[in-house]
Design a protein around this motif. Structure first.
Motif, mmCIF file in Angstrom:
data_model
loop_
_atom_site.group_PDB
_atom_site.id
_atom_site.type_symbol
_atom_site.label_atom_id
_atom_site.label_comp_id
_atom_site.label_asym_id
_atom_site.label_seq_id
_atom_site.Cartn_x
_atom_site.Cartn_y
_atom_site.Cartn_z
ATOM 1 N N GLN A 206 0.824 -1.208 0.000
ATOM 2 C CA GLN A 206 0.000 0.000 0.000
ATOM 3 C C GLN A 206 0.855 1.253 0.000
ATOM 4 O O GLN A 206 0.509 2.258 -0.623
ATOM 5 C CB GLN A 206 -0.931 -0.026 1.207
ATOM 6 N N VAL A 207 2.002 1.208 0.697
ATOM 7 C CA VAL A 207 2.927 2.343 0.636
ATOM 8 C C VAL A 207 3.433 2.513 -0.795
ATOM 9 O O VAL A 207 3.546 3.634 -1.304
ATOM 10 C CB VAL A 207 4.094 2.120 1.616
ATOM 11 N N MET A 208 3.690 1.381 -1.457
ATOM 12 C CA MET A 208 4.166 1.439 -2.840
ATOM 13 C C MET A 208 3.118 2.071 -3.752
ATOM 14 O O MET A 208 3.455 2.827 -4.658
ATOM 15 C CB MET A 208 4.502 0.019 -3.302
ATOM 16 N N VAL A 209 1.841 1.778 -3.503
ATOM 17 C CA VAL A 209 0.774 2.398 -4.295
ATOM 18 C C VAL A 209 0.804 3.911 -4.130
ATOM 19 O O VAL A 209 0.635 4.660 -5.096
ATOM 20 C CB VAL A 209 -0.595 1.830 -3.885
ATOM 21 N N PHE A 210 1.065 4.359 -2.918
ATOM 22 C CA PHE A 210 1.190 5.803 -2.684
ATOM 23 C C PHE A 210 2.277 6.399 -3.580
ATOM 24 O O PHE A 210 2.074 7.422 -4.243
ATOM 25 C CB PHE A 210 1.515 6.021 -1.205
ATOM 26 N N PHE A 211 3.417 5.718 -3.655
ATOM 27 C CA PHE A 211 4.503 6.241 -4.497
ATOM 28 C C PHE A 211 4.134 6.165 -5.972
ATOM 29 O O PHE A 211 4.481 7.058 -6.755
ATOM 30 C CB PHE A 211 5.796 5.481 -4.220
ATOM 31 N N ILE A 212 3.436 5.091 -6.366
ATOM 32 C CA ILE A 212 3.058 4.977 -7.778
ATOM 33 C C ILE A 212 2.106 6.102 -8.162
ATOM 34 O O ILE A 212 2.212 6.669 -9.250
ATOM 35 C CB ILE A 212 2.422 3.605 -8.065
ATOM 36 N N ILE A 213 1.189 6.452 -7.254
ATOM 37 C CA ILE A 213 0.264 7.540 -7.560
ATOM 38 C C ILE A 213 1.033 8.855 -7.704
ATOM 39 O O ILE A 213 0.757 9.657 -8.590
ATOM 40 C CB ILE A 213 -0.831 7.631 -6.476
ATOM 41 N N THR A 214 2.055 9.054 -6.843
ATOM 42 C CA THR A 214 2.891 10.248 -6.977
ATOM 43 C C THR A 214 3.550 10.301 -8.346
ATOM 44 O O THR A 214 3.502 11.316 -9.048
ATOM 45 C CB THR A 214 3.976 10.238 -5.889
ATOM 46 N N VAL A 215 4.157 9.176 -8.734
ATOM 47 C CA VAL A 215 4.868 9.145 -10.008
ATOM 48 C C VAL A 215 3.878 9.316 -11.163
ATOM 49 O O VAL A 215 4.178 9.990 -12.157
ATOM 50 C CB VAL A 215 5.660 7.831 -10.137
ATOM 51 N N ALA A 216 2.654 8.755 -11.015
ATOM 52 C CA ALA A 216 1.661 8.894 -12.083
ATOM 53 C C ALA A 216 1.248 10.346 -12.237
ATOM 54 O O ALA A 216 1.061 10.825 -13.369
ATOM 55 C CB ALA A 216 0.450 8.025 -11.779
ATOM 56 N N ALA A 217 1.126 11.066 -11.116
ATOM 57 C CA ALA A 217 0.764 12.475 -11.209
ATOM 58 C C ALA A 217 1.852 13.258 -11.931
ATOM 59 O O ALA A 217 1.563 14.073 -12.817
ATOM 60 C CB ALA A 217 0.537 13.043 -9.808
ATOM 61 N N CYS A 218 3.122 12.983 -11.589
ATOM 62 C CA CYS A 218 4.226 13.668 -12.252
ATOM 63 C C CYS A 218 4.239 13.333 -13.735
ATOM 64 O O CYS A 218 4.411 14.217 -14.593
ATOM 65 C CB CYS A 218 5.558 13.265 -11.632
ATOM 66 N N GLU A 219 4.022 12.052 -14.054
ATOM 67 C CA GLU A 219 4.031 11.613 -15.447
ATOM 68 C C GLU A 219 2.930 12.308 -16.232
ATOM 69 O O GLU A 219 3.145 12.781 -17.352
ATOM 70 C CB GLU A 219 3.867 10.100 -15.485
ATOM 71 N N ALA A 220 1.735 12.410 -15.631
ATOM 72 C CA ALA A 220 0.631 13.065 -16.328
ATOM 73 C C ALA A 220 0.940 14.537 -16.552
ATOM 74 O O ALA A 220 0.700 15.070 -17.649
ATOM 75 C CB ALA A 220 -0.655 12.902 -15.525
ATOM 76 N N ALA A 221 1.512 15.195 -15.531
ATOM 77 C CA ALA A 221 1.792 16.624 -15.673
ATOM 78 C C ALA A 221 2.797 16.877 -16.788
ATOM 79 O O ALA A 221 2.572 17.692 -17.686
ATOM 80 C CB ALA A 221 2.306 17.184 -14.346
ATOM 81 N N VAL A 222 3.922 16.133 -16.748
ATOM 82 C CA VAL A 222 4.956 16.358 -17.757
ATOM 83 C C VAL A 222 4.463 15.936 -19.145
ATOM 84 O O VAL A 222 4.672 16.633 -20.143
ATOM 85 C CB VAL A 222 6.241 15.603 -17.361
ATOM 86 N N GLY A 223 3.771 14.799 -19.209
ATOM 87 C CA GLY A 223 3.275 14.327 -20.503
ATOM 88 C C GLY A 223 2.290 15.293 -21.122
ATOM 89 O O GLY A 223 2.357 15.579 -22.318
ATOM 90 N N LEU A 224 1.379 15.830 -20.304
ATOM 91 C CA LEU A 224 0.402 16.759 -20.859
ATOM 92 C C LEU A 224 1.058 18.072 -21.253
ATOM 93 O O LEU A 224 0.653 18.702 -22.237
ATOM 94 C CB LEU A 224 -0.717 16.996 -19.854
ATOM 95 N N ALA A 225 2.103 18.476 -20.515
ATOM 96 C CA ALA A 225 2.854 19.662 -20.941
ATOM 97 C C ALA A 225 3.475 19.429 -22.309
ATOM 98 O O ALA A 225 3.458 20.313 -23.175
ATOM 99 C CB ALA A 225 3.930 19.992 -19.910
#
Lengths: 100, 179
Positions: A59-78
């Motif tokens: 579950q801690v790992m899911v927290f980190f994956i969600i963080t990385v997914a948010a960063c990925e979405a931000a940079v990708g959409l930019a």
């Protein structure tokens, strides 16, 4: 008590949907939506593993994956916006500079 | 039994929404289906007693990431693309078929391999309940064992903010600027 298999099969089906979306979609934004689907199925697998092993690391790992997914979405959409500004399209039929 | 029924209903709607995400033409509709998908996933996490993950899913995924997607979809004019929908070629169908077959193999392995072996960790649901709930237990793990990755995650977010601003801002190099 739901058997672990059910979660695994659900995650597999979601990942399959995501990968088919990445293969068939021609719109960069929709390709990124499909990638989000795949990330979600990975999250589901992590939580299922955490439940199966009575251990909270998943579950801690899911927290980190969600963080990385948010960063990925931000940079990708930019990058999508930047591409759109330069070429006026986000269609992968027209964006093929890297295709040899 | 009720738990099982709810899970199967959620799973059916999740699969339906996933299929809609990858098949509808309109990007806004696809994003809305993705929101629904993520909400139902939060429900599945709640069934699995992962309350912290369920809350994070709703807050960050459905609340922030998909809103970002919707903003970009509305910034980018997609009308021209959605009309020129190119059909799938024969190679696409072969790829889809092969992918589906390999995933069906994985699914069969998962189902018929029997109950997976578990290491039987210390944090059974009863122990977590006595500790003070799932969120407390996850927080204890996060801020002791995973403190260093947690700090690195904040740096990663800072980097992503700066990077997305730099990438998305207008090109203002002197030679390209027009009066």
């Amino acid at each position: 008590m739901i058997p672990i298999d059910n979660y695994l099969v659900l995650a597999t089906v979601m990942f399959l949907c995501g990968i088919i979306g990445v293969i068939t979609r021609k719109n960069l934004i929709l390709i990124m939506l499909s990638i989000e689907l795949m990330l979600n199925s990975a999250n589901l697998l992590f939580v299922a593993g955490s439940k199966m092993h009575n251990n909270l690391d998943g579950q801690v790992m899911v927290f980190f994956i969600i963080t990385v997914a948010a960063c990925e979405a931000a940079v990708g959409l930019a990058m999508v916006i930047s591409l759109y500004r330069k070429y006026g399209t986000v269609d992968t039929n027209f964006l093929r500079m890297l295709r040899g | 039994m009720a738990e099982q029924l709810i899970f199967y209903a959620l799973a059916a709607i999740i699969v339906f929404c996933s299929l809609m995400v990858i098949s509808v033409k309109n990007p806004v509709t696809a994003a809305i289906y993705l929101v629904m998908d993520l909400f139902l996933m939060a429900g599945v996490y709640a069934i699995m007693e992962a309350h912290f993950v369920a809350a994070t899913q709703v807050l960050v995924y459905a609340g922030a990431i998909v809103v970002l997607f919707l903003f970009v979809i509305m910034l980018v004019d997609l009308r021209s693309e959605s009309v020129t929908k190119s059909g799938l070629s024969g190679l696409d169908y072969v790829t889809i078929l092969l992918t589906a077959l390999s995933f069906a193999g994985v699914g069969c392995l998962l189902v018929f391999a029997g109950e997976p072996m578990t290491t039987g960790g210390p944090l059974t649901p009863d122990v977590i309940e006595s500790l003070g709930g799932n969120t407390y237990a996850v927080g204890m793990t996060l801020f002791t064992q995973y403190l260093w990755p947690f700090e690195l995650a904040s740096i990663l977010i800072l980097l992503a903010i700066v990077a997305s601003i730099v990438i998305a801002k207008k090109d203002s190099s002197p030679k390209k600027r027009r009066g």
